[in-house]
Write a protein that holds these residues in place. Structure first.
Motif: not given
Length: 513
Positions: A341, A354-355, A358-359, A361-362, A369, A371, A374, A434, A436
């Protein structure tokens, strides 16, 4: 059907000779038809006992209620005098001067009234009187074979043909050249022209079309006095009697005629059926071998690429997820190398990617997620299956998001499913997967099209104008519906597009029509 070769130059004939030659061709047509369908005559009239599909014996009366033919063939089949006659329509007695009256009521041709005209002509006192009778009804002095075949009325069974009446006819040869240039492929016209038609609205469309043609005639000196224009007058009756026009469209197997002709040319013109069958078998076998080799080469190429990547876990998850499953209506294609990412944000110019990922995906996937970076694999193609709102059949779109597709950048548009009554159009920017831990998610970066407040110089009735957003938005691949066609608006602010909701019946209905 055999078409007699013209032994002379048509321009050397006078009117009487032309009529005589056309009449001769009609007679050949119906003599051949009599040979072909002779065995149906008695069963059609008196019935024939036979076992049906449900194993019950019934008396069957065969007939030909629907005849799928083009304009020239319809005139041969009905033994009418075609386009230049005073009464050119093979279905009714519309005068040539009234061909543009698309909602008029005209006397229908029937086996009974046309047979009476024919008998009056052959018992006329002289040739001049016989010609007058025939000319007043647009008939040739030909005894129509289908008069004697029950359940096969030649005038009722002649059917509206979209390919030659619309796609290659009114649209392809008359209207489209006024807008751009000529094509020679009926399928191309069909793809351009495809729009949904429903019987409860069709009559209003015909009225509007008649008014548009009148406007074109007045402003562009376009003459619409031809038979294919008048054929629209019969379309509502055709649909009520025979169902959707797809049931009697000559487009079916139109392309196979050329294939059969090519196979015939390779025979010795004797006992051709078995030779053509063998030629077809050989072609199918060659095609099957070619496809098997190509599939093997493709699979071997993909395996080699995956081994070079060296990421076994990501590779296995990737391969499993790219296969179509009963639960997914999408499939990803044209994979690129594994990346992250952070690299995506810097290399793709996606500020804050990237930020935001992450937001997303949550909130959307409800996953934790960490640190670390990804893992991501980009794809340059996505296949979308969808169910048509027109007839509930399955369709599929192949959409690209590739900066170098055949040496040109290509970022296709798509419809996204939202809480609104109508889907939202968007432009694909990036398609990626992605990884994970033990799960993977298919996500798409898009630029949304929002309804525009701009006012175009030329206003189109029902036109949908949109502004393309500059910033990207992340959505799940499962939210994608199907491809969309956005047309750049000229003489307006850059980034404004019209939505083309006329590409097919499904798109037409999705936007409230």
């Amino acid at each position: 059907m055999p078409i007699p070769l013209d032994p002379a130059d048509p321009s050397d004939r006078n009117t009487a000779d032309t009529i005589k030659w056309q009449c001769f061709k009609r007679e050949v047509y119906h003599k051949v038809a009599e040979v072909i369908f002779h065995s149906l005559r008695w069963p059609a009239r008196f019935g024939e006992a036979m076992a049906c599909g449900d194993k019950i014996d019934r008396v069957i009366h065969p007939g030909i209620p629907v005849k799928s033919v083009d304009g020239e063939e319809s005139c041969a089949l009905t033994a009418t005098r075609a386009a230049l006659a005073k009464f050119p329509c093979p279905k009714c007695l519309v005068c040539h001067d009234s061909l543009t009256k698309l909602c008029g009521n005209f006397q229908c041709r029937t086996t009974d009234n046309m047979e009476k005209v024919y008998k009056r002509s052959i018992t006329a006192s002289n040739k001049t009187e016989a010609e007058r009778i025939l000319q007043a009804h647009g008939l040739h002095a030909t005894k129509n074979f289908f008069w004697s075949l029950d359940h096969s009325d030649p005038y009722c069974s002649i059917s509206y043909d979209k390919l030659h009446s619309d796609d290659l006819g009114k649209w392809g040869k008359h209207i489209w050249p006024l807008l751009y240039f000529e094509y020679a492929d009926g399928q191309v016209f069909y793809d351009i022209l495809k729009v949904h038609r429903r019987t409860h609205r069709l009559k209003q469309y015909i009225i509007q079309y008649e008014q548009c043609c009148e406007h074109i005639s007045n402003n562009y000196e376009k003459d619409f006095h031809f038979s294919k224009q008048h054929a629209i007058n019969h379309i509502l009756t055709e649909i009520r009697q025979k169902g959707a026009t797809d049931n009697y469209d000559t487009r079916v197997s139109e392309g196979f005629h050329q294939e059969a002709q090519e196979a015939y040319e390779q025979t010795n013109r004797k006992d051709t059926d078995s030779q053509m069958a063998r030629i077809d078998e050989n072609q199918e076998a060659i095609a099957h071998i070619r496809m098997t080799v190509d599939n093997y080469d493709k699979a071997h190429h993909n395996d080699t690429e995956d081994q070079d990547l060296g990421d076994d876990a990501g590779r296995n998850d990737d391969q499993r997820s790219t296969q179509p499953t009963p639960d997914n209506h999408w499939m990803l294609g044209s994979p690129t190398n594994l990346t992250s990412s952070v690299v995506m944000e810097h290399c793709e110019g996606l500020k804050g990617f990237d930020k935001r990922l992450r937001s997303f995906l949550v909130s959307s996937c409800n996953v934790a997620v960490g640190d670390g970076p990804i893992s991501i694999r980009k794809y340059q193609c996505i296949y979308l299956k969808y169910q048509s709102h027109e007839d509930w059949s399955e369709g599929r779109d192949i959409l690209r998001c590739n900066p170098n597709f055949n040496k040109e950048s290509r970022f296709d548009c798509v419809l996204i499913n939202t809480d609104t009554s109508e889907p939202v159009p968007a432009r694909l920017q990036t398609v990626f997967r992605c990884f994970l831990q033990s799960s993977s998610f298919d996500i798409v970066s898009v630029k949304i099209f929002k309804p525009s407040n701009g006012i175009p110089r030329t206003r189109w009735s029902g036109a949908l104008l949109y502004d393309e957003a500059r910033d990207f938005k992340l959505v799940m691949a499962k939210s994608l519906i199907r491809g969309a066609h956005m047309i750049e608006a000229f003489n307006l602010k850059e980034g404004r597009f019209y939505l083309n909701d006329l590409i097919d019946g499904d798109m037409f209905l999705r936007f409230g029509n």
